[in-house]
Design a protein around this motif. Sequence first.
Motif, mmCIF file in Angstrom:
data_model
loop_
_atom_site.group_PDB
_atom_site.id
_atom_site.type_symbol
_atom_site.label_atom_id
_atom_site.label_comp_id
_atom_site.label_asym_id
_atom_site.label_seq_id
_atom_site.Cartn_x
_atom_site.Cartn_y
_atom_site.Cartn_z
ATOM 1 N N LYS A 99 13.048 2.823 19.018
ATOM 2 C CA LYS A 99 11.619 2.573 18.906
ATOM 3 C C LYS A 99 11.159 2.928 17.496
ATOM 4 N N GLN A 100 10.409 2.013 16.926
ATOM 5 C CA GLN A 100 9.921 2.214 15.560
ATOM 6 C C GLN A 100 8.866 3.310 15.513
ATOM 7 N N GLU A 101 9.031 4.259 14.593
ATOM 8 C CA GLU A 101 8.034 5.301 14.347
ATOM 9 C C GLU A 101 7.624 5.230 12.888
ATOM 10 N N VAL A 102 6.335 5.294 12.620
ATOM 11 C CA VAL A 102 5.811 5.207 11.260
ATOM 12 C C VAL A 102 5.033 6.487 10.963
ATOM 13 N N THR A 103 5.345 7.103 9.828
ATOM 14 C CA THR A 103 4.732 8.375 9.439
ATOM 15 C C THR A 103 4.104 8.231 8.070
ATOM 16 N N GLN A 104 2.924 8.823 7.892
ATOM 17 C CA GLN A 104 2.266 8.788 6.593
ATOM 18 C C GLN A 104 1.971 10.206 6.119
ATOM 19 N N ILE A 105 2.310 10.429 4.862
ATOM 20 C CA ILE A 105 2.086 11.727 4.233
ATOM 21 C C ILE A 105 1.434 11.497 2.874
ATOM 22 N N PRO A 106 0.397 12.300 2.479
ATOM 23 C CA PRO A 106 -0.216 13.348 3.295
ATOM 24 C C PRO A 106 -1.214 12.775 4.292
ATOM 25 N N ALA A 107 -1.676 13.603 5.210
ATOM 26 C CA ALA A 107 -2.686 13.157 6.168
ATOM 27 C C ALA A 107 -4.042 13.009 5.495
ATOM 28 N N ALA A 108 -4.292 13.846 4.482
ATOM 29 C CA ALA A 108 -5.554 13.781 3.753
ATOM 30 C C ALA A 108 -5.307 14.145 2.303
ATOM 31 N N LEU A 109 -6.118 13.583 1.438
ATOM 32 C CA LEU A 109 -5.934 13.774 0.000
ATOM 33 C C LEU A 109 -7.291 13.686 -0.677
ATOM 34 N N SER A 110 -7.554 14.633 -1.572
ATOM 35 C CA SER A 110 -8.794 14.611 -2.340
ATOM 36 C C SER A 110 -8.434 14.661 -3.816
ATOM 37 N N VAL A 111 -8.936 13.704 -4.584
ATOM 38 C CA VAL A 111 -8.620 13.634 -6.007
ATOM 39 C C VAL A 111 -9.897 13.374 -6.790
ATOM 40 N N PRO A 112 -9.939 13.814 -8.054
ATOM 41 C CA PRO A 112 -11.094 13.475 -8.887
ATOM 42 C C PRO A 112 -10.996 12.032 -9.379
ATOM 43 N N GLU A 113 -12.143 11.457 -9.632
ATOM 44 C CA GLU A 113 -12.200 10.083 -10.117
ATOM 45 C C GLU A 113 -11.341 9.909 -11.365
ATOM 46 N N GLY A 114 -10.647 8.786 -11.422
ATOM 47 C CA GLY A 114 -9.845 8.466 -12.592
ATOM 48 C C GLY A 114 -8.366 8.795 -12.438
ATOM 49 N N GLU A 115 -8.048 9.624 -11.443
ATOM 50 C CA GLU A 115 -6.642 9.973 -11.249
ATOM 51 C C GLU A 115 -5.853 8.824 -10.635
ATOM 52 N N ASN A 116 -4.568 8.774 -11.002
ATOM 53 C CA ASN A 116 -3.636 7.885 -10.329
ATOM 54 C C ASN A 116 -3.060 8.628 -9.126
#
Lengths: 117, 113
Positions: free
Chosen positions: A1-18
């Motif tokens: 069975k296919q399982e899909v995971t995403q990391i991180p769950a949450a992210l906060s960055v200042p404007e302009g960052e890659n």
Amino acid sequence: KQEVTQIPAALSVPEGENLVLNCSFTDSAIYNLQWFRQDPGKGLTSLLLIQSSQREQTSGRLNASLDKSSGRSTLYIAASQPGDSATYLCAVYRDLYNTGTASKLTFGTGTRLQVTL
Amino acid sequence: EPEVTQTPSHQVTQMGQEVILRCVPISNHLYFYWYRQILGQKVEFLVSFYNNEISEKSEIFDDQFSVERPDGSNFTLKIRSTKLEDSAMYFCASMWYSNQPQHFGDGTRLSIL
């Protein structure tokens, strides 16, 4: 069975960052991968589709890559803006080209991105 | 740009009642889907539809659920006897051809009281 995971769950960055969002999946047999954006209480907006035969796709400030051997995809967002704040979802579906069969998407849990001023 | 449209945007129904969620897929698309998202959880697949028949359905899609494409443009999801646990956002999606992107509507928020 296919399982899909995403990391991180949450992210906060200042404007302009890659920034880079990660997605991994357990069954890397012939799968296409689609990245979506979801704003609160809204539908899913398709951002990029990487077909199983491709390695990356680009659209404006977005670049997505697919490494089937390791079961990973990354979404790169350049020069982030406050308007990029949303939840980003990746989803995979089997490559059933020319079979006439509708292939379902299996979604990750998403990464909630906040771009601050 | 063509889009998938869903109505209503919000439906409130008493438990045990029937509900019909409506979707108008993009006009030249051949594959149609319903997904749902319970608050705070993943988007999960319900059913796919191609060539006027169900292509695949999930374990969630039991006998209480049915889909129809009655007139070549609309695509409906019916829940015969709703339960509290059916409360979720329901998304319709369509796809032109194999290995193309799936396009989603804005969803119908279903609240069962």
